[in-house]
Enzyme design. Sequence first.
Site, PDB file in Angstrom:
ATOM      1  N   GLU A 396     -25.776 -24.431  23.231  1.00 30.19           N
ATOM      2  CA  GLU A 396     -26.962 -23.829  22.114  1.00 30.19           C
ATOM      3  C   GLU A 396     -27.630 -22.745  22.379  1.00 30.19           C
ATOM      4  O   GLU A 396     -28.112 -23.196  23.741  1.00 30.19           O
ATOM      5  CB  GLU A 396     -27.700 -24.992  21.158  1.00 30.19           C
ATOM      6  CG  GLU A 396     -27.269 -25.402  20.092  1.00 30.19           C
ATOM      7  CD  GLU A 396     -26.805 -24.993  19.220  1.00 30.19           C
ATOM      8  OE1 GLU A 396     -27.247 -23.471  18.959  1.00 30.19           O
ATOM      9  OE2 GLU A 396     -27.071 -25.041  17.846  1.00 30.19           O
ATOM     10  N   ASP A 397     -27.556 -22.137  21.842  1.00 30.16           N
ATOM     11  CA  ASP A 397     -29.100 -20.827  22.071  1.00 30.16           C
ATOM     12  C   ASP A 397     -30.473 -21.549  22.132  1.00 30.16           C
ATOM     13  O   ASP A 397     -31.403 -21.511  23.280  1.00 30.16           O
ATOM     14  CB  ASP A 397     -29.426 -19.341  21.916  1.00 30.16           C
ATOM     15  CG  ASP A 397     -29.093 -19.705  20.258  1.00 30.16           C
ATOM     16  OD1 ASP A 397     -28.545 -21.143  19.752  1.00 30.16           O
ATOM     17  OD2 ASP A 397     -29.789 -19.679  19.343  1.00 30.16           O
ATOM     18  N   ASP A 400     -34.241 -26.528  17.644  1.00 30.83           N
ATOM     19  CA  ASP A 400     -35.550 -26.579  17.101  1.00 30.83           C
ATOM     20  C   ASP A 400     -36.026 -27.349  16.405  1.00 30.83           C
ATOM     21  O   ASP A 400     -36.511 -28.765  16.960  1.00 30.83           O
ATOM     22  CB  ASP A 400     -35.595 -25.099  16.266  1.00 30.83           C
ATOM     23  CG  ASP A 400     -36.506 -25.004  16.232  1.00 30.83           C
ATOM     24  OD1 ASP A 400     -37.914 -25.484  15.625  1.00 30.83           O
ATOM     25  OD2 ASP A 400     -37.620 -23.865  15.821  1.00 30.83           O
ATOM     26  N   GLY A 402     -33.389 -29.244  15.673  1.00 31.41           N
ATOM     27  CA  GLY A 402     -32.415 -30.716  15.820  1.00 31.41           C
ATOM     28  C   GLY A 402     -31.729 -30.756  14.693  1.00 31.41           C
ATOM     29  O   GLY A 402     -30.557 -31.361  14.381  1.00 31.41           O
ATOM     30  N   PHE A 449     -42.444 -17.941  18.152  1.00 36.07           N
ATOM     31  CA  PHE A 449     -40.649 -17.318  17.451  1.00 36.07           C
ATOM     32  C   PHE A 449     -40.255 -16.516  18.615  1.00 36.07           C
ATOM     33  O   PHE A 449     -41.094 -15.660  18.913  1.00 36.07           O
ATOM     34  CB  PHE A 449     -41.765 -16.129  15.985  1.00 36.07           C
ATOM     35  CG  PHE A 449     -40.559 -16.733  14.477  1.00 36.07           C
ATOM     36  CD1 PHE A 449     -40.224 -17.287  13.886  1.00 36.07           C
ATOM     37  CD2 PHE A 449     -38.992 -15.781  15.479  1.00 36.07           C
ATOM     38  CE1 PHE A 449     -38.559 -17.047  12.986  1.00 36.07           C
ATOM     39  CE2 PHE A 449     -37.994 -16.146  14.337  1.00 36.07           C
ATOM     40  CZ  PHE A 449     -37.766 -16.467  13.338  1.00 36.07           C
ATOM     41  N   ARG A 462     -31.233  -9.454  18.808  1.00 37.15           N
ATOM     42  CA  ARG A 462     -30.463 -10.187  19.722  1.00 37.15           C
ATOM     43  C   ARG A 462     -29.669  -9.280  20.916  1.00 37.15           C
ATOM     44  O   ARG A 462     -29.518 -10.158  21.618  1.00 37.15           O
ATOM     45  CB  ARG A 462     -29.018 -10.573  18.543  1.00 37.15           C
ATOM     46  CG  ARG A 462     -28.902 -11.195  17.665  1.00 37.15           C
ATOM     47  CD  ARG A 462     -27.863 -11.671  16.687  1.00 37.15           C
ATOM     48  NE  ARG A 462     -27.642 -12.149  15.342  1.00 37.15           N
ATOM     49  CZ  ARG A 462     -27.943 -13.749  14.662  1.00 37.15           C
ATOM     50  NH1 ARG A 462     -28.347 -14.783  16.261  1.00 37.15           N
ATOM     51  NH2 ARG A 462     -28.489 -14.819  13.930  1.00 37.15           N
TER      52      ARG A 462
HETATM   53  C1  PRP Z   1     -30.159 -20.699  15.924  1.00 36.12           C
HETATM   54  C2  PRP Z   1     -29.489 -21.744  16.819  1.00 36.12           C
HETATM   55  C3  PRP Z   1     -28.993 -23.113  16.414  1.00 36.12           C
HETATM   56  C4  PRP Z   1     -30.209 -23.482  15.285  1.00 36.12           C
HETATM   57  C5  PRP Z   1     -31.379 -24.707  15.831  1.00 36.12           C
HETATM   58  O1  PRP Z   1     -29.263 -20.900  14.652  1.00 36.12           O
HETATM   59  O2  PRP Z   1     -28.688 -20.855  17.391  1.00 36.12           O
HETATM   60  O3  PRP Z   1     -27.973 -22.952  16.491  1.00 36.12           O
HETATM   61  O4  PRP Z   1     -31.205 -22.561  15.464  1.00 36.12           O
HETATM   62  O5  PRP Z   1     -32.413 -25.045  15.289  1.00 36.12           O
HETATM   63  P1  PRP Z   1     -32.496 -26.290  13.943  1.00 36.12           P
HETATM   64  O6  PRP Z   1     -32.940 -27.325  15.319  1.00 36.12           O
HETATM   65  O7  PRP Z   1     -33.909 -26.279  14.174  1.00 36.12           O
HETATM   66  O8  PRP Z   1     -31.404 -26.784  13.247  1.00 36.12           O
HETATM   67  P2  PRP Z   1     -29.563 -19.691  13.649  1.00 36.12           P
HETATM   68  O9  PRP Z   1     -29.729 -20.504  12.551  1.00 36.12           O
HETATM   69  O10 PRP Z   1     -31.226 -19.052  13.811  1.00 36.12           O
HETATM   70  O11 PRP Z   1     -28.704 -18.315  13.392  1.00 36.12           O
HETATM   71  P3  PRP Z   1     -28.353 -17.932  15.125  1.00 36.12           P
HETATM   72  O12 PRP Z   1     -27.071 -18.538  15.931  1.00 36.12           O
HETATM   73  O13 PRP Z   1     -26.913 -17.334  13.902  1.00 36.12           O
HETATM   74  O14 PRP Z   1     -28.914 -16.602  14.589  1.00 36.12           O
END
Ligand code: PRP
Length: 481
Positions: A396-397, A400, A402, A449, A462
């Site tokens: 995962e990147d 947040d 979870g 953010f 990105r």
């Molecule tokens: C980001 C990231 C995770 C998620 C984590 O994706 O890649 O998958 O948020 O957030 P959480 O822990 O609150 O669920 P995002 O929804 O921004 O989509 P993207 O990867 O396409 O930018």
Amino acid sequence: MVRSSGSYYSALKRITRAANSAYGLRKTCNFIAKNSARAMKANGCRILSLNPRREYLISVGTYGLSDLYLKKGPLDARRSLPDILEGKAVYIADATRDDRVQHPEVALEQGISSILGVPILRMGEAIGEIRIYARERRQFSEAERNFLFSVADVCSVVFERAELQQSLDGDREARARQRRPSPVSAVPVPTLRPATFAHPSEEDFARLLDFYCIEWLYEPRSFALRWEGGKIAEMFTPDFYLPELDIYVELTTLKQNLITEKNRKLRQLRELYPEVNVRLLTKSDFHKLLAKYGYGPLGEAKVEGVDRVLYSHAQIQRRVRTLARRISRDYGDERLVLIGVLKGVLCFMADLMQHLSLPVTVDFMAVSHYGGDGQVVRITRDLDSSIAGKHVLMVEDIVDTGMTLNYILGHLSAHNPASLRVCTLLDKRARRLLDLPLDYVGFEIPDEFVVGYGLDYKGEYRNLPFIGVLKPGLVKNEEPR
Ligand code: PRP
């Protein structure tokens, strides 16, 4: 005292008339509860609906019961009078001594002795329950049971009508729930909006949880915080309980001075009930959560660019190499499947895999994003190959709240991998709602953010080679914390 069939007939007449009135669900059910209890010369009545997964009973109408009794904790449908789920009536002579009663101490405190419960059926399957409570220990006659079964039939029709009304009203949450399949039964379980929310932000939060298919109960338990002369002088009722995760969540839209008071209560709750896991989401936490999905006051703010660099390209590269070394060492000669969730992970995945010194294959998934439109999270791109019996590392990147990770891990573990671990570049621990174990973490970051190195704001940023913090302009509508 045995009542004449005429008095049951009059009560039933009033009940069916209310069921056919323009009253809302809660008002109708409260009326039915009151008239049922009075007709049976009982002290209280409660009408409960099973939640869509048939695991919990949720109050939709009550009469004669105290707030403490009603909010004594989540009612597990399998433990609480399990015969009801089988479509049978249940009689409890002494609620303070019966194993089937989940909170006997509260029954004792409230002076409740005998309980009669009958199922509310739809096409022969239980979808809820109506319960009658008596202070004295008593039997219930055949006529009383028959009366209650008839009332339960009326409740079934009331539930169905309310569901129809909610979906005609365009209730997004109800529609989302309707789409969710029940794992147990083919009979559609009630998709009633289970709560009248005290504040619109609670409804927004419920929608967000629905999107990630996280089961929630609204205000199921009150915690006593202070007693005076043996009586409860102060209570605290968190807004939500997430049963699968065993977490209570309190949302607050209050100003800072009032949050201080709420924090005091939470501290007290944690001291008195150390086993209870409770989180507070402040107004600004909540706005940030919605902003992440492009909603709410912050989501509408104008993006003004990057304020400062949090991690330079060089710092990221050094950290990625360290993580890759650790992963290579831990897996030794095993083969590894790396799974990334698009799109944010693209830079991190590309760099990480290049530094791994073991045989790897790579696969990607994509999930739908929260749109506040009543949909639930969906996998829009699934794996190309089976992971059964394989060692899987989910990459995962950022983690947040979870919620994404929780959903994906549930999906992956259902495919029986030999092992399943998680590697994330960024861990925004301060905002975690669902605590999941992370095996490899690049950086723990502050609650700001962040964009760049794959992470976006509304699709942009990105391509930045570093990780930066968005300008505070984004959060200009926020009140001071
Ligand atoms: C980001 C990231 C995770 C998620 C984590 O994706 O890649 O998958 O948020 O957030 P959480 O822990 O609150 O669920 P995002 O929804 O921004 O989509 P993207 O990867 O396409 O930018």
